[in-house]
Design a protein around this motif. Structure first.
Motif, PDB file in Angstrom:
ATOM      1  N   ARG A 303       0.855  -1.188   0.000  1.00 33.72           N
ATOM      2  CA  ARG A 303       0.000   0.000   0.000  1.00 33.72           C
ATOM      3  C   ARG A 303       0.890   1.237   0.000  1.00 33.72           C
ATOM      4  NH1 ARG A 303      -3.049  -0.241   5.794  1.00 33.72           N
ATOM      5  NH2 ARG A 303      -3.767   1.841   5.178  1.00 33.72           N
ATOM      6  N   PRO A 304       0.368   2.373  -0.397  1.00 34.23           N
ATOM      7  CA  PRO A 304       1.189   3.592  -0.374  1.00 34.23           C
ATOM      8  C   PRO A 304       1.634   3.921   1.049  1.00 34.23           C
ATOM      9  CG  PRO A 304      -0.815   3.931  -1.650  1.00 34.23           C
ATOM     10  CD  PRO A 304      -0.980   2.626  -0.934  1.00 34.23           C
ATOM     11  N   VAL A 305       2.785   4.572   1.139  1.00 30.07           N
ATOM     12  CA  VAL A 305       3.339   4.953   2.438  1.00 30.07           C
ATOM     13  C   VAL A 305       3.826   6.399   2.345  1.00 30.07           C
ATOM     14  CG1 VAL A 305       5.060   4.455   4.210  1.00 30.07           C
ATOM     15  CG2 VAL A 305       4.057   2.585   2.894  1.00 30.07           C
ATOM     16  N   VAL A 306       3.581   7.154   3.421  1.00 26.45           N
ATOM     17  CA  VAL A 306       3.970   8.566   3.477  1.00 26.45           C
ATOM     18  C   VAL A 306       4.742   8.811   4.768  1.00 26.45           C
ATOM     19  CG1 VAL A 306       3.153  10.958   3.523  1.00 26.45           C
ATOM     20  CG2 VAL A 306       1.925   9.255   2.168  1.00 26.45           C
ATOM     21  N   TRP A 307       5.794   9.617   4.652  1.00 31.56           N
ATOM     22  CA  TRP A 307       6.511  10.082   5.855  1.00 31.56           C
ATOM     23  C   TRP A 307       6.777  11.573   5.727  1.00 31.56           C
ATOM     24  CZ3 TRP A 307      11.578  12.142   5.961  1.00 31.56           C
ATOM     25  CH2 TRP A 307      12.045  12.473   7.242  1.00 31.56           C
ATOM     26  N   ARG A 308       6.506  12.292   6.805  1.00 30.65           N
ATOM     27  CA  ARG A 308       6.780  13.716   6.851  1.00 30.65           C
ATOM     28  C   ARG A 308       7.600  14.013   8.104  1.00 30.65           C
ATOM     29  NH1 ARG A 308       1.451  12.785   6.487  1.00 30.65           N
ATOM     30  NH2 ARG A 308       0.376  13.175   4.503  1.00 30.65           N
ATOM     31  N   GLU A 309       8.647  14.757   7.918  1.00 30.57           N
ATOM     32  CA  GLU A 309       9.524  15.127   9.027  1.00 30.57           C
ATOM     33  C   GLU A 309       8.891  16.264   9.828  1.00 30.57           C
ATOM     34  OE1 GLU A 309      14.232  15.914   8.816  1.00 30.57           O
ATOM     35  OE2 GLU A 309      13.028  17.479   7.882  1.00 30.57           O
ATOM     36  N   ASP A 310       8.973  16.186  11.161  1.00 29.60           N
ATOM     37  CA  ASP A 310       8.516  17.338  11.948  1.00 29.60           C
ATOM     38  C   ASP A 310       9.682  18.286  12.183  1.00 29.60           C
ATOM     39  OD1 ASP A 310       9.946  16.549  14.314  1.00 29.60           O
ATOM     40  OD2 ASP A 310       8.269  15.311  14.986  1.00 29.60           O
ATOM     41  N   ARG A 311       9.370  19.455  12.751  1.00 31.37           N
ATOM     42  CA  ARG A 311      10.408  20.493  12.858  1.00 31.37           C
ATOM     43  C   ARG A 311      11.537  20.095  13.796  1.00 31.37           C
ATOM     44  NH1 ARG A 311      12.197  23.643   9.405  1.00 31.37           N
ATOM     45  NH2 ARG A 311      10.046  24.205   8.889  1.00 31.37           N
ATOM     46  N   ASN A 312      11.220  19.421  14.884  1.00 27.13           N
ATOM     47  CA  ASN A 312      12.280  18.981  15.782  1.00 27.13           C
ATOM     48  C   ASN A 312      13.208  17.995  15.088  1.00 27.13           C
ATOM     49  OD1 ASN A 312      12.978  16.636  18.083  1.00 27.13           O
ATOM     50  ND2 ASN A 312      13.427  18.737  18.688  1.00 27.13           N
ATOM     51  N   GLU A 313      12.649  17.089  14.287  1.00 26.85           N
ATOM     52  CA  GLU A 313      13.486  16.170  13.523  1.00 26.85           C
ATOM     53  C   GLU A 313      14.370  16.937  12.546  1.00 26.85           C
ATOM     54  OE1 GLU A 313      11.343  11.997  12.669  1.00 26.85           O
ATOM     55  OE2 GLU A 313      10.096  13.715  12.135  1.00 26.85           O
ATOM     56  N   ASN A 314      13.795  17.936  11.906  1.00 26.10           N
ATOM     57  CA  ASN A 314      14.571  18.689  10.927  1.00 26.10           C
ATOM     58  C   ASN A 314      15.750  19.406  11.582  1.00 26.10           C
ATOM     59  OD1 ASN A 314      14.853  21.634   9.456  1.00 26.10           O
ATOM     60  ND2 ASN A 314      14.655  19.937   8.018  1.00 26.10           N
ATOM     61  N   LEU A 315      15.520  19.984  12.741  1.00 30.29           N
ATOM     62  CA  LEU A 315      16.590  20.742  13.395  1.00 30.29           C
ATOM     63  C   LEU A 315      17.658  19.840  14.001  1.00 30.29           C
ATOM     64  CD1 LEU A 315      14.556  23.591  15.139  1.00 30.29           C
ATOM     65  CD2 LEU A 315      16.082  23.810  13.183  1.00 30.29           C
ATOM     66  N   THR A 316      17.278  18.652  14.436  1.00 30.16           N
ATOM     67  CA  THR A 316      18.233  17.826  15.170  1.00 30.16           C
ATOM     68  C   THR A 316      18.735  16.615  14.400  1.00 30.16           C
ATOM     69  OG1 THR A 316      16.442  16.567  16.221  1.00 30.16           O
ATOM     70  CG2 THR A 316      17.253  18.519  17.392  1.00 30.16           C
ATOM     71  N   ALA A 317      17.951  16.127  13.413  1.00 27.20           N
ATOM     72  CA  ALA A 317      18.313  14.872  12.755  1.00 27.20           C
ATOM     73  C   ALA A 317      18.585  15.016  11.263  1.00 27.20           C
ATOM     74  CB  ALA A 317      17.206  13.842  12.976  1.00 27.20           C
ATOM     75  N   ALA A 318      18.112  16.071  10.636  1.00 28.25           N
ATOM     76  CA  ALA A 318      18.525  16.339   9.260  1.00 28.25           C
ATOM     77  C   ALA A 318      19.918  16.972   9.303  1.00 28.25           C
ATOM     78  CB  ALA A 318      17.521  17.258   8.567  1.00 28.25           C
ATOM     79  N   SER A 319      20.520  17.120   8.144  1.00 19.58           N
ATOM     80  CA  SER A 319      21.924  17.517   8.124  1.00 19.58           C
ATOM     81  C   SER A 319      22.138  18.930   8.653  1.00 19.58           C
ATOM     82  CB  SER A 319      22.479  17.415   6.704  1.00 19.58           C
ATOM     83  OG  SER A 319      21.864  18.359   5.856  1.00 19.58           O
ATOM     84  N   HIS A 320      23.275  19.111   9.294  1.00 23.81           N
ATOM     85  CA  HIS A 320      23.732  20.414   9.778  1.00 23.81           C
ATOM     86  C   HIS A 320      24.841  20.926   8.861  1.00 23.81           C
ATOM     87  CE1 HIS A 320      22.318  19.503  14.189  1.00 23.81           C
ATOM     88  NE2 HIS A 320      21.333  19.484  13.306  1.00 23.81           N
ATOM     89  N   ALA A 321      25.387  22.095   9.217  1.00 25.75           N
ATOM     90  CA  ALA A 321      26.400  22.671   8.334  1.00 25.75           C
ATOM     91  C   ALA A 321      27.226  23.714   9.065  1.00 25.75           C
ATOM     92  CB  ALA A 321      25.732  23.305   7.116  1.00 25.75           C
TER      93      ALA A 321
END
Length: 798
Positions: A303-321
């Motif tokens: 079946r189709p699957v969807v994932w959306r990142e929340d803001r806390n995930e974006n700030l802490t778990a997506a890439s930094h620089a």
């Protein structure tokens, strides 16, 4: 934007391109056409991943490590599996048979660069879900699939993970200690990248120099923080078996290849569509584990699957620089001419080496900037720590190295008692020196060359625009700062454009580079309209759909206009040649007698026959005119071009800032911000102004507000917008803009990349301005962000 006369910089002839029988006049390139995509977006008709309607879709939520460094002793999902609405719960053991994540293209070292400099680049494959160890707070450990995100989040709390904490490394210097714990057991130490280069005889230059300054500057860590967080959706077509993935990625073709490789599929059976994207800035230009897990889940769950990142995930778990330490020295003669530079650069890579030499080598080969420096000694280390992995962010290593060099220039000027702008002027490369060889090697492994530019004119115009207040207010101090930069744009290896003329006469332009706000549907259409000789309104632009362009690279590294733009230009000219030849046969006139303007073929004779492009493409028969039968000129009007740049197109700029600093509160106000940039031929001045403005806004954010702070335990302390300050429009001053035009000889259009340039100099120029304002207090600015508390600390302890 104030538009100035083009620079008189002389350039070699451009590479040859297909020439139409009669070249159409350029009528669209250079015009400030309003973005055609804005009407749709402003009316709420955007199509982001979150807008994709997939009936029956399961939603995913990711369990992330609360520890910066720990052994995973056990993961028990029994309770989570029994929770309402839960379809599946996966741990590292469930996906261990899938290949770990590697950004292979970004990690690849060009053969010539490897041969000349022999860099060390260690691979650190990232498991799709952690198995034995977690290496940073936020690393995925398990994923829950449920009927809704709410139910999936509830089930996450029932997953029982037992951790055994391990020693944590946050400081890259400590990570280099001989007794430091290893993050990756297969490596001898925590060094991910090491590269050294020299030009001339730097030791001799330092020994004989009149003046030497030695400083340490730190570029602090912050985050791209796009307004739309990451998202992925996937569905398997039950009839064809094709896997379709919607992702707000900047590199859909790379995502497709990685999905196919990871899941053991043929690439032709995987379609990746980059939808409308609410900002990328490099953070969405790499591969992530979620982009492999969600398509795999769509196949496994049926079946189709969807994932959306929340803001806390974006700030802490997506890439930094951005986090770099520069221990930099400059040597100069008594007149302030720079003899040598020596820089020891340490880059905090975080827990994984995701993009190899990209950021470190960008910093290395942009350190010299627009200055003539004959002797160079640069050493770069990329170090692994227990923090979120770091990858390119708008500017990608350039803001960091420009901060170090431009701060060092001001410190040298102070030592020599020279005006900082005058010191820069004495060391600039001149237009007569173009193309200029620095002696370094560029990212492709070729000798680094600046193709065109007029750096003295950039600085002259910036200086002329600066207006200092006649008198500072009581308790406030006025300062002015300057910063200059160059940017090698148009990274290869190629980009694709395909043009098809429909029977209706409408033009479909498909490019491999998706848009994240760059206005491709407008600027690329302008290029195509000029190349073809058709109205702008008949062109439909599709970007980032792997079914429309089977081959492509993406929108990263200020490359889309140079590569996709020139591919579009060449494809358009080829289609135009084909159309002119076919129309000449249909009208029974020589091709040289025909022109194609606004979609209509006309002859030079005033009363000659005419033919519309729609009539030609639709194969509307003309009475008594036989159709060609030799197969050489069919009515299928289409062409595909892969443009491969022969070298980098070097953009440049000069920024100046006037600030007022309150000595009591540490508050900083930007009184004037000047930018003069050179990006060669400007396709659309409105879009160019928007790109520069957006880059400066992000640069100001990093200079004054944004910082991702880690505690010594590896816990992020600024993981929400309550703590992580992002500027709003009210914090960004009006910008005083100007431009010059030094066309690039590296491509047919003479264009240079523009998307990142505005973000490169703000940190440096504002630091220089603040130090100038606080000169009576002996303040030296060595890092940002320049918040009121940091400025007050500098005043207390210069």
């Amino acid at each position: 934007m104030t538009t100035s006369a083009p620079s008189t910089t002389s350039t070699p002839s451009a590479p040859s391109a297909p020439s139409a029988t009669t070249a159409p006049p350029a009528t669209w390139i250079g015009r400030p056409v309003p973005r055609v995509e804005d009407d749709r977006l402003l009316r709420g008709n955007g199509r982001y991943v979150d807008d994709i309607d997939l009936p029956g879709a399961a939603e995913a939520a990711v369990l992330r490590s609360p520890h910066a460094h720990a052994r995973v002793e056990s993961v028990d999902v029994t309770a989570a599996l029994q929770a309402p609405g839960v379809l599946a719960v996966w741990t590292g053991a469930d996906v261990a048979h899938l290949a770990p994540l590697l950004n292979k293209e970004e990690l690849r070292t060009p053969p010539r660069l490897a041969e000349l400099l022999d860099p060390r680049v260690e691979l650190t494959p990232m498991p799709l879900l952690a198995t034995d160890k977690v290496l940073y707070v936020g690393q995925p450990v398990a994923v829950v699939f449920a009927d809704s995100r709410y139910l999936a989040e509830d089930a996450l709390e029932l997953v029982d993970v037992r951790y055994a904490p391990l020693p944590v490394l946050v400081d890259p210097d400590h990570a280099l200690d001989s007794d430091a714990p290893l993050l990756h057991d297969h490596l001898p130490d925590n060094t991910a990248v090491a590269i050294t280069t020299q030009v001339g005889d730097p030791d001799a230059a330092f020994t004989s120099a009149h003046t030497v300054i030695s400083e340490e500057f730190q570029a602090h860590r912050y985050v791209a923080s796009p307004i739309e967080t990451r998202a992925v959706a996937a569905r398997v077509d039950p009839y064809s078996g094709e896997l379709t993935v919607w992702s707000n990625t900047q590199t859909p073709h790379r995502v497709r290849e990685s999905i196919a490789t990871t899941l053991g599929l043929d690439g032709e059976t995987v379609r990746v569509i980059a939808t409308d994207v609410g900002g990328g800035f490099g953070q969405k230009g790499i591969l992530y584990v979620e982009e492999m897990l969600i398509p795999y889940a769509a196949r496994e769950l049926g079946r189709p699957v969807v994932w959306r990142e929340d803001r806390n995930e974006n700030l802490t778990a997506a890439s930094h620089a951005r986090e770099q330490l520069h221990r930099i020295e400059l040597a100069a003669d008594a007149d302030g001419r720079i003899l040598a530079v020596r820089d020891r650069i340490t880059v905090n890579f975080g827990a994984y080496n995701m993009t190899g030499l990209v950021v470190p080598y960008n910093s290395l080969c942009h350190l010299l900037g627009p200055y003539r420096i004959p002797n160079v000694d640069i050493d770069v280390l990329g170090v692994l720590t227990n923090t979120a992995f770091a990858t390119p962010y708008r500017g990608a290593g350039r803001p960091e190295t420009v901060f170090a060099m431009e701060r060092a220039m001001d410190r040298l000027a102070a030592q020599l008692r020279l005006d900082p702008a005058e010191l820069r002027a004495r060391n600039l490369i001149h237009p007569d020196d173009m193309p200029y060889s620095t002696g370094l090697v560029d990212r492709s492994g070729n000798p680094q060359s600046y193709d065109s530019g007029d750096f003295p004119e950039l600085l002259r115009r910036a200086r002329a625009k600066v207006q200092l207040p006649t008198q500072a207010r009581e308790g406030k101090h006025i300062g002015v700062g300057y910063a200059m930069y160059i940017e090698a744009t148009g990274l290869g290896p190629f980009e694709t454009a395909r043009i098809d003329i429909a029977p209706s006469g409408r033009v479909k332009l498909a490019i491999g580079a998706p848009s994240q706000g760059q206005g491709h549907r407008t600027s690329m259409a302008q290029i195509a309209a000029d190349a073809l000789g058709v109205p702008l309104g008949v062109i439909d632009v599709v970007g980032g759909d792997t079914s429309a362009t089977p081959f492509g690279v993406g929108t990263i590294a200020s490359r889309a206009l140079v590569n996709a733009g020139n591919a579009t230009h060449r494809a358009g000219k080829l289609v135009r040649e084909k159309a002119l030849a076919l129309a000449a046969r249909r009208l029974d006139v020589p091709p040289a007698e025909l022109t194609l303007t606004d979609g209509v073929f006309t002859t030079k004779a005033p009363d000659g026959p005419t033919l519309t492009l729609a009539e030609l493409a639709g194969r509307a028969p003309l009475p008594g005119t036989p159709e060609p039968t030799d197969g050489r000129h069919g009515t299928e009007l289409s062409e595909t071009v892969h443009f491969r740049p022969p070298g980098f197109a070097v953009a440049s700029g000069a920024h100046a800032a006037v600030v007022e600093v309150d000595e009591e509160t540490g508050e900083l106000e930007i009184l004037q911000y000047v930018v003069v940039h050179d990006a060669g031929v400007i396709v659309n001045p409105l879009i160019a102004e928007g790109q520069v403005t957006g880059g400066i806004a992000q640069g100001i954010g990093g200079a004054l507000y944004e910082e991702m702070i880690y505690g010594p335990d590896g816990q992020p302390r600024t993981g929400t917008y309550m703590d992580y300050l992002v500027p709003t429009s009210s914090e960004i001053p009006d910008l005083d803009m100007d431009e010059i035009h030094s066309p690039s000889p590296m491509n047919d259009l003479g264009v240079k990349g523009l998307g990142e340039g505005g973000a490169i100099a703000p940190q440096a120029v504002l630091a220089n301005a603040v130090e100038d304002a606080l000169r009576p207090f002996g303040v030296v600015v060595r890092r940002g962000p320049l918040s009121p508390s940091r400025i007050r600390a500098l005043l207390r302890t210069p």
